[in-house]
Design an enzyme around this catalytic site. Structure first.
Site, PDB file in Angstrom:
ATOM      1  N   CYS A   1     -29.277 -66.859 -42.864  1.00  0.00           N
ATOM      2  CA  CYS A   1     -29.984 -67.212 -41.635  1.00  0.00           C
ATOM      3  C   CYS A   1     -31.369 -66.593 -41.682  1.00  0.00           C
ATOM      4  O   CYS A   1     -31.698 -65.877 -42.630  1.00  0.00           O
ATOM      5  CB  CYS A   1     -29.194 -66.791 -40.405  1.00  0.00           C
ATOM      6  SG  CYS A   1     -29.467 -65.108 -39.881  1.00  0.00           S
TER       7      CYS A   1
ATOM      8  N   ASP B   1     -30.992 -54.885 -33.193  1.00  0.00           N
ATOM      9  CA  ASP B   1     -31.229 -55.966 -32.222  1.00  0.00           C
ATOM     10  C   ASP B   1     -32.276 -55.605 -31.171  1.00  0.00           C
ATOM     11  O   ASP B   1     -32.607 -56.446 -30.335  1.00  0.00           O
ATOM     12  CB  ASP B   1     -29.914 -56.349 -31.537  1.00  0.00           C
ATOM     13  CG  ASP B   1     -28.898 -56.928 -32.519  1.00  0.00           C
ATOM     14  OD1 ASP B   1     -27.707 -56.994 -32.182  1.00  0.00           O
ATOM     15  OD2 ASP B   1     -29.310 -57.293 -33.636  1.00  0.00           O
TER      16      ASP B   1
ATOM     17  N   ILE C   1     -31.116 -52.759 -41.741  1.00  0.00           N
ATOM     18  CA  ILE C   1     -29.891 -53.559 -41.659  1.00  0.00           C
ATOM     19  C   ILE C   1     -30.073 -54.959 -42.261  1.00  0.00           C
ATOM     20  O   ILE C   1     -29.261 -55.406 -43.064  1.00  0.00           O
ATOM     21  CB  ILE C   1     -29.417 -53.682 -40.190  1.00  0.00           C
ATOM     22  CG1 ILE C   1     -29.289 -52.290 -39.540  1.00  0.00           C
ATOM     23  CG2 ILE C   1     -28.093 -54.440 -40.097  1.00  0.00           C
ATOM     24  CD1 ILE C   1     -28.224 -51.402 -40.154  1.00  0.00           C
TER      25      ILE C   1
ATOM     26  N   ARG D   1     -26.977 -62.471 -45.379  1.00  0.00           N
ATOM     27  CA  ARG D   1     -25.756 -62.207 -44.595  1.00  0.00           C
ATOM     28  C   ARG D   1     -24.478 -62.720 -45.261  1.00  0.00           C
ATOM     29  O   ARG D   1     -23.770 -63.575 -44.707  1.00  0.00           O
ATOM     30  CB  ARG D   1     -25.899 -62.749 -43.183  1.00  0.00           C
ATOM     31  CG  ARG D   1     -27.136 -62.189 -42.474  1.00  0.00           C
ATOM     32  CD  ARG D   1     -27.295 -62.681 -41.068  1.00  0.00           C
ATOM     33  NE  ARG D   1     -26.373 -62.054 -40.140  1.00  0.00           N
ATOM     34  CZ  ARG D   1     -26.389 -62.287 -38.825  1.00  0.00           C
ATOM     35  NH1 ARG D   1     -27.269 -63.128 -38.312  1.00  0.00           N
ATOM     36  NH2 ARG D   1     -25.550 -61.686 -38.013  1.00  0.00           N
TER      37      ARG D   1
ATOM     38  N   ARG E   1     -22.884 -67.981 -36.743  1.00  0.00           N
ATOM     39  CA  ARG E   1     -22.147 -67.302 -37.797  1.00  0.00           C
ATOM     40  C   ARG E   1     -20.896 -66.611 -37.292  1.00  0.00           C
ATOM     41  O   ARG E   1     -19.911 -66.473 -38.022  1.00  0.00           O
ATOM     42  CB  ARG E   1     -22.966 -66.207 -38.462  1.00  0.00           C
ATOM     43  CG  ARG E   1     -24.424 -66.348 -38.480  1.00  0.00           C
ATOM     44  CD  ARG E   1     -25.034 -65.105 -38.997  1.00  0.00           C
ATOM     45  NE  ARG E   1     -24.220 -64.482 -40.017  1.00  0.00           N
ATOM     46  CZ  ARG E   1     -24.152 -64.908 -41.277  1.00  0.00           C
ATOM     47  NH1 ARG E   1     -24.836 -65.960 -41.632  1.00  0.00           N
ATOM     48  NH2 ARG E   1     -23.420 -64.333 -42.149  1.00  0.00           N
TER      49      ARG E   1
ATOM     50  N   ARG F   1     -29.597 -68.684 -26.984  1.00  0.00           N
ATOM     51  CA  ARG F   1     -28.398 -68.247 -27.686  1.00  0.00           C
ATOM     52  C   ARG F   1     -27.894 -66.908 -27.156  1.00  0.00           C
ATOM     53  O   ARG F   1     -26.717 -66.611 -27.210  1.00  0.00           O
ATOM     54  CB  ARG F   1     -28.669 -68.091 -29.182  1.00  0.00           C
ATOM     55  CG  ARG F   1     -29.075 -69.382 -29.875  1.00  0.00           C
ATOM     56  CD  ARG F   1     -29.041 -69.183 -31.345  1.00  0.00           C
ATOM     57  NE  ARG F   1     -27.746 -68.599 -31.708  1.00  0.00           N
ATOM     58  CZ  ARG F   1     -27.471 -68.226 -32.956  1.00  0.00           C
ATOM     59  NH1 ARG F   1     -28.383 -68.341 -33.882  1.00  0.00           N
ATOM     60  NH2 ARG F   1     -26.299 -67.710 -33.244  1.00  0.00           N
TER      61      ARG F   1
ATOM     62  N   LYS G   1     -23.002 -60.631 -25.039  1.00  0.00           N
ATOM     63  CA  LYS G   1     -22.785 -61.710 -26.025  1.00  0.00           C
ATOM     64  C   LYS G   1     -21.966 -61.198 -27.199  1.00  0.00           C
ATOM     65  O   LYS G   1     -20.966 -61.794 -27.597  1.00  0.00           O
ATOM     66  CB  LYS G   1     -24.105 -62.262 -26.547  1.00  0.00           C
ATOM     67  CG  LYS G   1     -23.945 -63.179 -27.772  1.00  0.00           C
ATOM     68  CD  LYS G   1     -25.250 -63.665 -28.311  1.00  0.00           C
ATOM     69  CE  LYS G   1     -25.952 -62.749 -29.248  1.00  0.00           C
ATOM     70  NZ  LYS G   1     -25.475 -62.749 -30.632  1.00  0.00           N
ATOM     71  N   ASN G   2     -22.372 -60.062 -27.773  1.00  0.00           N
ATOM     72  CA  ASN G   2     -21.747 -59.593 -29.009  1.00  0.00           C
ATOM     73  C   ASN G   2     -20.367 -58.982 -28.794  1.00  0.00           C
ATOM     74  O   ASN G   2     -19.656 -58.704 -29.756  1.00  0.00           O
ATOM     75  CB  ASN G   2     -22.685 -58.635 -29.734  1.00  0.00           C
ATOM     76  CG  ASN G   2     -23.864 -59.397 -30.315  1.00  0.00           C
ATOM     77  OD1 ASN G   2     -23.858 -60.626 -30.359  1.00  0.00           O
ATOM     78  ND2 ASN G   2     -24.880 -58.678 -30.746  1.00  0.00           N
TER      79      ASN G   2
HETATM   80  C1  EPZ Z   1     -23.504 -58.272 -35.687  1.00  0.00           C
HETATM   81  O1  EPZ Z   1     -23.753 -59.186 -36.755  1.00  0.00           O
HETATM   82  C2  EPZ Z   1     -24.283 -58.823 -34.482  1.00  0.00           C
HETATM   83  N1  EPZ Z   1     -23.809 -60.151 -34.166  1.00  0.00           N
HETATM   84  C3  EPZ Z   1     -25.764 -58.869 -34.823  1.00  0.00           C
HETATM   85  O2  EPZ Z   1     -26.481 -59.276 -33.660  1.00  0.00           O
HETATM   86  C4  EPZ Z   1     -26.234 -57.470 -35.180  1.00  0.00           C
HETATM   87  O3  EPZ Z   1     -27.574 -57.513 -35.577  1.00  0.00           O
HETATM   88  C5  EPZ Z   1     -25.380 -56.913 -36.342  1.00  0.00           C
HETATM   89  O4  EPZ Z   1     -23.987 -56.955 -35.996  1.00  0.00           O
HETATM   90  C6  EPZ Z   1     -25.729 -55.478 -36.671  1.00  0.00           C
HETATM   91  O5  EPZ Z   1     -25.631 -54.667 -35.568  1.00  0.00           O
HETATM   92  C7  EPZ Z   1     -22.690 -60.279 -33.412  1.00  0.00           C
HETATM   93  O6  EPZ Z   1     -22.045 -59.333 -33.013  1.00  0.00           O
HETATM   94  C8  EPZ Z   1     -22.255 -61.670 -33.080  1.00  0.00           C
HETATM   95  P1  EPZ Z   1     -22.983 -56.942 -39.952  1.00  0.00           P
HETATM   96  P2  EPZ Z   1     -22.871 -59.131 -38.102  1.00  0.00           P
HETATM   97  O7  EPZ Z   1     -21.811 -57.589 -40.571  1.00  0.00           O
HETATM   98  O8  EPZ Z   1     -21.485 -58.802 -37.765  1.00  0.00           O
HETATM   99  C9  EPZ Z   1     -24.367 -56.998 -44.550  1.00  0.00           C
HETATM  100  C10 EPZ Z   1     -28.002 -60.534 -32.373  1.00  0.00           C
HETATM  101  O9  EPZ Z   1     -29.250 -60.530 -32.386  1.00  0.00           O
HETATM  102  N2  EPZ Z   1     -23.016 -57.544 -44.841  1.00  0.00           N
HETATM  103  O10 EPZ Z   1     -22.830 -55.591 -39.378  1.00  0.00           O
HETATM  104  O11 EPZ Z   1     -23.142 -60.371 -38.864  1.00  0.00           O
HETATM  105  C11 EPZ Z   1     -25.228 -58.012 -43.809  1.00  0.00           C
HETATM  106  O12 EPZ Z   1     -25.837 -58.915 -44.683  1.00  0.00           O
HETATM  107  C12 EPZ Z   1     -27.222 -60.512 -33.702  1.00  0.00           C
HETATM  108  O13 EPZ Z   1     -27.334 -60.537 -31.344  1.00  0.00           O
HETATM  109  C13 EPZ Z   1     -22.656 -57.768 -46.159  1.00  0.00           C
HETATM  110  O14 EPZ Z   1     -23.429 -57.512 -47.088  1.00  0.00           O
HETATM  111  O15 EPZ Z   1     -23.591 -57.895 -38.829  1.00  0.00           O
HETATM  112  C14 EPZ Z   1     -26.222 -57.135 -43.080  1.00  0.00           C
HETATM  113  O16 EPZ Z   1     -27.286 -56.839 -43.915  1.00  0.00           O
HETATM  114  C15 EPZ Z   1     -28.095 -60.682 -34.904  1.00  0.00           C
HETATM  115  N3  EPZ Z   1     -21.427 -58.302 -46.399  1.00  0.00           N
HETATM  116  C16 EPZ Z   1     -25.397 -55.901 -42.772  1.00  0.00           C
HETATM  117  O17 EPZ Z   1     -24.264 -55.916 -43.640  1.00  0.00           O
HETATM  118  C17 EPZ Z   1     -20.536 -58.603 -45.391  1.00  0.00           C
HETATM  119  O18 EPZ Z   1     -19.431 -59.085 -45.661  1.00  0.00           O
HETATM  120  C18 EPZ Z   1     -24.923 -55.817 -41.320  1.00  0.00           C
HETATM  121  O19 EPZ Z   1     -24.168 -56.956 -41.028  1.00  0.00           O
HETATM  122  C19 EPZ Z   1     -20.918 -58.363 -44.066  1.00  0.00           C
HETATM  123  C20 EPZ Z   1     -22.169 -57.838 -43.806  1.00  0.00           C
END
Ligand code: EPZ
Length: 407
Positions: free
Chosen positions: A104, A292, A314, A109, A80, A384, A7-8
Site C-alpha cells: 500500500c 499513525d 515502522i 506490508r 488490508r 476510511r 477504527k483499529n
Molecule cells: C496496524 O497495521 C494499524 N492498522 C496501522 O494503522 C498501524 O499503523 C500499524 O498497526 C502500526 O501501529 C490497523 O490496526 C487496522 P503491523 P498492521 O503488522 O497490523 C511489518 C492507520 O493509519 N510486518 O504492526 O498492518 C509491516 O510491513 C493504520 O490507521 C511484516 O514485515 O501493522 C510494518 O512495517 C495504518 N510482516 C510493520 O511490520 C508481517 O507479517 C508493522 O506492521 C506483518 C507486519
C-alpha cells in the site's frame, strides 16, 4: 467534544465475531469506510448483520450460517485488515482462502509473520494466484516468537489460538491498546487470553466461544489528531472520555513542544500556547510514539521554532505528505526514513493531494493554519478513518467544507 469509536479496535473486534455462532453486539462502532468494507466481507462469508438496532453506532453480528471461507481480492485490496479473517476462519472451520493484501502507499506490508505463526500452529499454507490457501484439521497450541511486534499478526494469531487445542505463547507480541481491547472481547466470548498489553501473551484454547456485547473504546489516533489541531490553532479543546495513558509517548512530545495538556478523569484538555518549539520524534511500536500520529505531528513541527528530526521506524514509505506540505511552504528534507523539518513562520494555502489516511489528515490540519485556501483532493482516504471530520472541525470553529467526493 466527543469523538468516535476506535477504527483499529473495531476492525479486529467485529471480525472476531467469526469465532462463534452466538450473537455479538457492539456499541460505538464508527461509521467509517473501513467498517463498511469489513461488514461487506463478513456478509459475503454468510454472517448475519443487524445494524443500529439500538440507534447510533450499534451493530449485531451472528456467524451461525457461515457459508464460505473465501475473502476475495476485490475486498481485501481495499482494506488490508480484511486479512484478519484468516485466523478465525481457519480456527473455527479448518480452512480459509484469503487474498493477500499486497502493498500500500505507506509500505510493502508483507504478511509473513501471520503465516509463520499459523504454520507453527499446524496449518498447511500454500500461496497461489494471489491467495493464501490455509488448511488445518485442528489448530494446536504453539510457542510463537514474532520477528517484529506486528499488530495484525498478534491479532490474527490471538484469535486463532482461542480455539486451538492446548496452549499458545506469543512472544514479542504487539502491546497496543487495541490488542488489549481485542483480548478483552475474546475473554468476554469465553476465551482464555492472558498477558495482553505485555510482550508475552498466553492463550489456553477452548472448544467453543459464545456471543457477548462490547462497546468500542474511543479512537486514540483521532484523539491525538484533535490534540494536534488544538496545538496548531492556539485553541483549547476538551476531549471527553479520552485516555491519556494510551497516548503517553505522544503527549510527552506535545509537552516538549510547549503545548499544555491537562489529563483528568473525564478526559484530556489541550491548549495551544502560541508558538510551539521543535522536538525530535521517532516512531516505535507501542508504548513508543505511534506512527499513525507522525504525519499530524510533522505539521506542528513545520510551523514550530527550530529544526526537528522525525524518524519513521515502522513503515518504509510514510512521508508522502512531506512533499505536499513543502508545496504549502514547509521546509522538510527527506533522507531515507528521516525527515528534517525546519520550522517556518507560516504555511500558505494550496491545492494538495492526499495519498493515505493519516497523510490526508495532516494536509487538512495544515490547511487550518495556512494563509488562504487549501484544497485537499482524494479525501476518500480521510473517510476510511475519520467519521464526519469536517462537521467535527467546523464545530470547533474551523472554516472547512467538503466540496465534492472524488473517487
Ligand atoms: C496496524 O497495521 C494499524 N492498522 C496501522 O494503522 C498501524 O499503523 C500499524 O498497526 C502500526 O501501529 C490497523 O490496526 C487496522 P503491523 P498492521 O503488522 O497490523 C511489518 C492507520 O493509519 N510486518 O504492526 O498492518 C509491516 O510491513 C493504520 O490507521 C511484516 O514485515 O501493522 C510494518 O512495517 C495504518 N510482516 C510493520 O511490520 C508481517 O507479517 C508493522 O506492521 C506483518 C507486519
Amino acid at each position: 467534544m466527543t469523538l468516535g469509536g476506535s477504527k483499529n479496535a473495531a476492525l479486529p473486534v467485529i471480525i472476531s465475531s467469526l469465532l462463534t455462532a452466538g450473537k455479538c453486539s457492539y456499541g460505538r462502532v464508527p461509521a467509517l469506510r473501513d467498517v463498511s468494507t469489513t461488514l461487506r466481507l463478513l456478509s459475503r462469508l454468510g454472517v448475519t448483520i443487524e445494524k443500529d438496532t439500538m440507534g447510533g453506532g450499534c451493530l449485531e453480528l451472528t456467524a451461525d450460517r457461515v457459508s464460505q471461507v473465501e475473502a476475495p481480492y476485490d475486498l481485501v485490496k481495499t482494506m488490508r485488515a480484511s486479512f484478519l479473517v484468516l485466523g478465525p476462519l481457519l480456527a473455527r472451520f479448518g480452512e480459509a482462502r484469503v487474498s493477500t493484501p499486497g502493498g500500500c502507499a505507506i509500505g510493502s506490508r508483507p504478511v509473513n509473520i501471520h503465516l509463520q505463526g499459523l504454520e507453527r500452529m499446524g496449518a498447511r499454507i500454500c500461496q497461489d494466484h494471489g491467495y493464501i490457501d490455509a488448511r488445518a484439521g485442528e489448530l494446536r497450541g504453539a510457542i510463537i516468537p514474532l520477528d517484529f511486534p506486528s499488530v495484525g499478526a498478534t491479532e490474527n494469531l490471538m484469535m486463532a489460538a482461542t480455539l486451538a487445542r492446548g496452549e499458545t505463547i506469543i512472544q514479542n507480541a504487539a502491546r497496543e491498546p487495541e490488542i488489549v481491547e481485542l483480548a478483552g472481547v475474546l475473554n468476554k466470548m469465553g476465551g482464555k487470553v492472558n498477558g495482553a498489553g505485555g510482550d508475552v501473551i498466553q492463550i489456553e484454547g477452548v472448544g467453543e466461544l459464545h456471543g457477548m456485547s462490547h462497546e468500542m473504546s474511543l479512537d486514540r489516533i483521532e484523539t491525538g489528531t484533535f490534540m494536534v489541531g488544538a496545538a496548531l490553532t492556539g485553541g483549547s479543546v476538551m476531549i471527553e472520555g479520552a485516555w491519556a495513558e494510551d497516548l503517553e509517548a505522544f503527549i510527552v512530545k506535545l509537552r516538549q513542544a510547549g503545548v499544555r495538556v491537562e489529563e483528568g478523569s473525564d478526559g484530556v484538555r489541550v491548549t495551544g500556547n502560541g508558538r510551539t518549539c521543535s522536538t525530535d520524534i521517532a516512531t516505535l511500536p507501542y508504548p513508543g510514539f505511534p506512527t499513525d500520529l507522525q504525519a499530524q505531528m510533522m505539521v506542528l513541527m513545520a510551523v514550530s521554532d527550530g529544526t526537528s528530526v522525525i524518524t519513521e521506524n515502522i513503515f518504509e514509505n510514510r512521508f508522502m505528505h512531506a512533499q505536499e506540505l513543502n508545496r504549502m511552504g514547509a521546509r522538510i528534507a527527506l533522507d531515507g526514513n528521516r525527515a528534517t523539518v525546519q520550522g517556518v513562520a507560516e504555511l500558505s494555502g494550496a491545492p494538495v493531494m492526499a495519498t493515505d489516511l493519516r497523510a490526508s489528515m495532516s494536509l487538512v490540519l495544515a490547511g487550518l493554519v495556512a494563509r488562504g485556501v487549501t484544497e485537499v483532493s482524494r479525501v476518500y482516504h480521510l473517510d476510511r478513518g475519520y467519521e464526519n471530520i469536517e462537521g467535527k472541525l467546523a464545530g470547533l470553529g474551523a472554516d472547512i467544507r467538503r466540496v465534492s467526493c472524488d473517487d
